[in-house]
Design a protein around this motif. Structure first.
Motif, PDB file in Angstrom:
ATOM      1  N   GLY A  18       3.804   0.513  -6.152  1.00 48.69           N
ATOM      2  CA  GLY A  18       3.266   1.777  -5.666  1.00 48.69           C
ATOM      3  C   GLY A  18       4.345   2.818  -5.534  1.00 48.69           C
ATOM      4  O   GLY A  18       5.226   2.936  -6.391  1.00 48.69           O
ATOM      5  N   GLU A  39       3.279   3.349  -0.025  1.00 47.15           N
ATOM      6  CA  GLU A  39       1.872   3.105  -0.341  1.00 47.15           C
ATOM      7  C   GLU A  39       1.861   2.073  -1.458  1.00 47.15           C
ATOM      8  O   GLU A  39       2.308   2.357  -2.572  1.00 47.15           O
ATOM      9  CB  GLU A  39       1.169   4.386  -0.787  1.00 47.15           C
ATOM     10  N   THR A  79      -0.015  -1.469  -3.540  1.00 44.50           N
ATOM     11  CA  THR A  79      -1.150  -2.322  -3.865  1.00 44.50           C
ATOM     12  C   THR A  79      -0.623  -3.734  -4.138  1.00 44.50           C
ATOM     13  O   THR A  79       0.562  -3.917  -4.460  1.00 44.50           O
ATOM     14  CB  THR A  79      -1.901  -1.812  -5.108  1.00 44.50           C
ATOM     15  N   GLN A 127      -3.871  -3.690  -0.156  1.00 35.96           N
ATOM     16  CA  GLN A 127      -3.396  -2.308  -0.176  1.00 35.96           C
ATOM     17  C   GLN A 127      -2.860  -1.957   1.203  1.00 35.96           C
ATOM     18  O   GLN A 127      -3.529  -2.209   2.214  1.00 35.96           O
ATOM     19  CB  GLN A 127      -4.525  -1.345  -0.547  1.00 35.96           C
ATOM     20  N   LYS A 160      -0.270   0.922   3.610  1.00 35.06           N
ATOM     21  CA  LYS A 160       0.476   2.164   3.738  1.00 35.06           C
ATOM     22  C   LYS A 160       1.118   2.185   5.121  1.00 35.06           C
ATOM     23  O   LYS A 160       0.484   1.807   6.107  1.00 35.06           O
ATOM     24  CB  LYS A 160      -0.461   3.371   3.588  1.00 35.06           C
ATOM     25  N   GLY A 193      -3.827  -1.117   6.304  1.00 32.12           N
ATOM     26  CA  GLY A 193      -4.091  -1.825   5.062  1.00 32.12           C
ATOM     27  C   GLY A 193      -5.516  -2.271   4.924  1.00 32.12           C
ATOM     28  O   GLY A 193      -6.323  -2.203   5.859  1.00 32.12           O
ATOM     29  N   ARG A 250      -7.788  -5.457   2.665  1.00 27.09           N
ATOM     30  CA  ARG A 250      -7.807  -6.591   1.741  1.00 27.09           C
ATOM     31  C   ARG A 250      -9.233  -7.133   1.692  1.00 27.09           C
ATOM     32  O   ARG A 250      -9.835  -7.385   2.741  1.00 27.09           O
ATOM     33  CB  ARG A 250      -6.835  -7.679   2.179  1.00 27.09           C
TER      34      ARG A 250
END
Length: 292
Positions: free
Chosen positions: A209, A229, A231, A242, A244, A263, A265
């Motif tokens: 990312g 950020e 993935t 994901q 951040k 995040g 998932r």
């Protein structure tokens, strides 16, 4: 040969001197020492080769000159020996080339503009400090980091000017200042593939990312902020999906702080905060709130 904290085992120079014109023409000047690796916190590493030239210096009217410089496995501790205590946690060797243009005006500060094409090999950042006994903990270790672009050097410090830090699958643009008196205020930004790093704080890390870094503070109190950020993120044996947030490395307190990691998932969302003790990465304080 020794001068203050610097030392070389071999010095070679080839050139000519004209007393009438005050001109020194150097075809090359080369310094080298055998490679010695860093020994825990006892002493820094040293050795490598640095070669400069050709260059012509006119001591009667020396205002500006250019000089190419070549490095072969020159250790950072050896090249900046007077400052080795400040940069002791860094352990790497430089190879490659620098084209430097030196400006020495009649009035005003001097300036060096340098174009870099360098590789830092076996790059390591850990928690060791010179002459301080402590358990070693590796923060980051990367086989090779390339530095390509330009920097400007003046009495205030070193300023990146179109400088890139390149790993096999990642590239960061660098800005800011390495201040000789004020310390660090460096920022990097760019796409990252964390498999280039492999491990952070001795724990496997993955993900791709955008990563922004701010390295700041006087040399005695270095703080690194990482905003990201990602993935397909993975860290601390957790599939994070994901995510951040911000991670802060505080060199003075031996802490890595995870701040407001947001995040998701699968169908779950979460917020995580926590701390990792650098001198004992197995000690992790982590709080995770599942939002749904």
């Amino acid at each position: 040969i020794r001068y203050k904290e610097w030392h070389v085992d071999r010095l070679e120079a080839l050139g000519s001197w004209s007393a009438s014109s005050g001109e020194l023409a150097l075809k090359k000047i080369r310094v080298s020492s055998p490679k010695v690796e860093r020994l825990s916190a006892v002493h820094g590493a040293s050795g490598g080769l640095v070669e400069a030239g050709p260059v012509t210096l006119n001591f009667k009217e020396m205002r500006e000159f250019s000089v190419p410089v070549h490095f072969e496995e020159a250790h950072i501790h050896w090249m900046v020996a007077p400052a080795v205590a400040k940069i002791f946690p860094l352990d790497f060797r430089l190879s490659g080339d620098v084209d430097a243009r030196v400006n020495l005006p009649k009035s005003g500060p001097w300036k060096v503009e340098a174009k870099l094409k360098l590789a830092a090999t076996d790059f390591v950042l850990d928690n060791l400090k010179l002459k301080v006994r402590k358990k070693r903990s590796e923060i980051v270790a990367v086989k090779r980091v390339d530095l390509v672009g330009a920097v400007q050097i003046d009495p205030d410090g070193v300023r990146p000017n179109g400088l890139s830090v390149i790993l096999p699958n990642s590239k960061f643009e660098v800005s800011g200042l390495v201040g000789f008196k004020t310390g660090l205020d460096l920022k990097t930004t760019g796409p990252v593939e964390l498999r280039d790093i492999g491990h952070l704080m001795e724990s496997e890390i993955r993900g791709k990312g955008l990563l922004q870094t701010h390295i700041h503070g006087p040399f005695s109190v270095i703080i690194c902020d990482f905003d990201f950020e990602l993935t397909d993120a993975y860290y601390l044996n957790l599939d994070l999906g994901q995510v951040k947030g911000r991670v802060t490395l505080d060199d003075t307190s031996d802490l890595v702080t995870l701040r407001q990691l947001h995040g998701s998932r699968d169908r779950s969302r979460y917020v995580a905060d926590g701390k990792i003790i650098i001198k004992d990465p197995s000690r992790i304080q982590l709080k995770v709130d599942i939002l749904e």
